[in-house]
Design an enzyme around this catalytic site. Structure first.
Site, short mmCIF file in Angstrom:
data_model
loop_
_atom_site.label_atom_id
_atom_site.label_comp_id
_atom_site.label_asym_id
_atom_site.label_seq_id
_atom_site.Cartn_x
_atom_site.Cartn_y
_atom_site.Cartn_z
CG HIS A 65 -1.85 1.16 1.33
ND1 HIS A 65 -3.19 1.00 1.56
CD2 HIS A 65 -1.66 2.48 1.21
CE1 HIS A 65 -3.79 2.17 1.58
NE2 HIS A 65 -2.87 3.11 1.38
CG HIS A 85 -0.88 7.12 -1.08
ND1 HIS A 85 -2.14 7.20 -1.62
CD2 HIS A 85 -1.01 6.47 0.11
CE1 HIS A 85 -3.02 6.63 -0.78
NE2 HIS A 85 -2.35 6.18 0.27
CE LYS A 127 -7.88 2.08 -0.26
NZ LYS A 127 -6.72 2.85 0.12
CG HIS A 140 -9.68 4.69 3.86
ND1 HIS A 140 -8.45 5.30 3.92
CD2 HIS A 140 -10.38 5.14 4.94
CE1 HIS A 140 -8.41 6.10 4.98
NE2 HIS A 140 -9.57 6.03 5.60
CG HIS A 186 -4.57 2.33 6.05
ND1 HIS A 186 -5.89 2.32 6.39
CD2 HIS A 186 -4.48 2.98 4.87
CE1 HIS A 186 -6.56 2.93 5.45
NE2 HIS A 186 -5.74 3.35 4.52
CG ASP A 216 -1.42 4.91 4.05
OD1 ASP A 216 -1.54 5.29 2.86
OD2 ASP A 216 -2.17 5.30 4.96
#
Ligand code: NCD
Ligand code: ZN
Length: 364
Positions: free
Chosen positions: A26, A28, A112, A149, A187, A260
């Site tokens: 995971h 970004h 996602k 999420h 997360h 994350d």
């Protein structure tokens, strides 16, 4: 799964540990001129990474995912090997045929789900889970995992309770309605999530970030507000951190590494309304190692970082290994490129170093 039983390639002496090369499930990586600052930080120690699609505008189609993948690869320094695993951003109007195309593409490894309004760039997310039931049925049929999420967004729900309420109100019914859908609760931050995931079969997994293993909410609020420790889901109280530590270091196959890592420009973090996201990539693996060492669980790091994720996704484990040594170095106070970005543990010393032998091929 085989290698979880294999002996570590070098005896896990406390001063030195050799593990199969890990993946970040995971992350970004952003876009545009930020890519060249961010991609190398992940690629230096992770062979693969599940790349989140919450760009602005989001990655909604396979064509967008393929183009984004090309931009990521173009941002890699010469000679650095790294495989981005792409995801699609689910919206109320994602068509089922896009899911079929994603599965057929060989580039997209997950879809996602952001509840609309839950976090950074989630305004195009799902407003009501029933609106995407058709798409979830297609994913269940194809074996394409849903990455959650896991926080509700209702105003009346306290921000510290949003994960636990999500599990009760959304996740439990979802797993009942789609008994074969593969789901990752991303997360995780609470004992509730750990207990829930442990009670599920192998089709449910969970990622755990290094910042949720290192810090409780005091790190964000005691002695002043520390915006660089603000992320979503927000840091929780110490008892929850202890539950996460136990889960990550247990070796249990439900749990795997997902940083994350979520860089934001310094000015967007240090603001009257600072945005959520912690940039951990520059020392992520070293910090996970610090955490496992502190728990006397270095012998379980490889399962968490390098084996459980591929087993969940049905992908091969990496064949390269890397070595970490207990040797201090100091992380820069900030990284300056297109933007100034402040990393987790900025300007502080890091206890473990990845040595030069990282791409040594020791396997089989
Ligand atoms: C992430 C981001 O900045 O994109 N922020 C965060 O606090 N984790 C989004 C997310 O994963 O929630
Ligand atoms: Zn994220």
């Amino acid at each position: 799964m085989s290698s979880t039983q294999d002996p570590p390639c070098v005896a896990s002496l406390p001063e030195r540990i050799c593990i199969r090369k890990p993946d970040d499930w995971h992350v970004h990586l952003r876009d545009g001129n930020l890519l060249s600052s961010v991609v190398p930080a992940t690629a230096r120690c992770f062979a693969r990474a599940m790349v989140m699609p919450n760009l602005s505008p989001p990655i909604r189609t396979v064509a967008q995912a393929a183009a984004y993948r090309d931009r990521i690869l173009a941002a890699l320094p010469a000679g650095m090997a790294f495989t981005p695993l792409m995801t699609l951003y689910l919206t109320d109007s994602t068509p089922a045929h896009e899911i079929e195309a994603a599965h057929a593409s060989g580039l997209v490894y997950g879809v996602k789900y952001y509840p609309a309004g839950a976090t950074t760039n989630s305004e195009n997310g799902v407003t009501q889970i029933s609106r995407v039931y058709g798409v979830l049925a297609a994913m269940e049929r194809l074996g394409l995992p849903l990455l959650l999420h896991g926080e509700v967004t209702a105003q009346e729900v306290d921000i510290f309770d949003r994960e636990a309420v999500f599990i009760e109100q959304i996740l439990e019914p979802l797993l009942r309605d789609f008994p074969a859908l593969k789901v990752v609760l991303e997360h995780i931050t609470t004992q509730n999530a750990v207990d829930f995931v442990l009670g599920q079969s192998a089709r449910v997994g969970a990622t755990i970030t290094v910042h949720h293993l290192l810090f409780n909410r005091n790190a964000m609020l005691v002695g002043g507000i520390r915006p660089h420790h603000y992320c979503l889901p927000v840091l929780k109280r110490e008892s929850h951190r202890q539950a996460l530590l136990a889960a990550a270091t247990s070796g249990d196959p439900h749990f795997f590494l997902g940083t994350d890592s979520a860089p934001h420009p310094r000015h967007a973090k240090e603001s009257a309304c600072g945005c959520a996201g912690i940039y951990s990539a520059p020392a992520a693996l070293e910090l996970y190692t610090e955490v496992f060492a502190s728990q006397h669980a270095l012998d379980r790091l490889e399962a968490f970082a390098s084996c459980n994720g591929p087993a969940f996704y049905g992908l091969p484990e990496n064949q390269d290994y890397l070595t970490l040594e207990r040797r201090q170095w100091t992380l820069p106070a900030a990284f300056s490129g297109a933007e100034t970005i402040v990393p987790l543990r900025a300007g502080e010393s890091i206890q473990w170093t990845i040595t030069e032998e990282e791409s040594l091929r020791l396997a089989n």
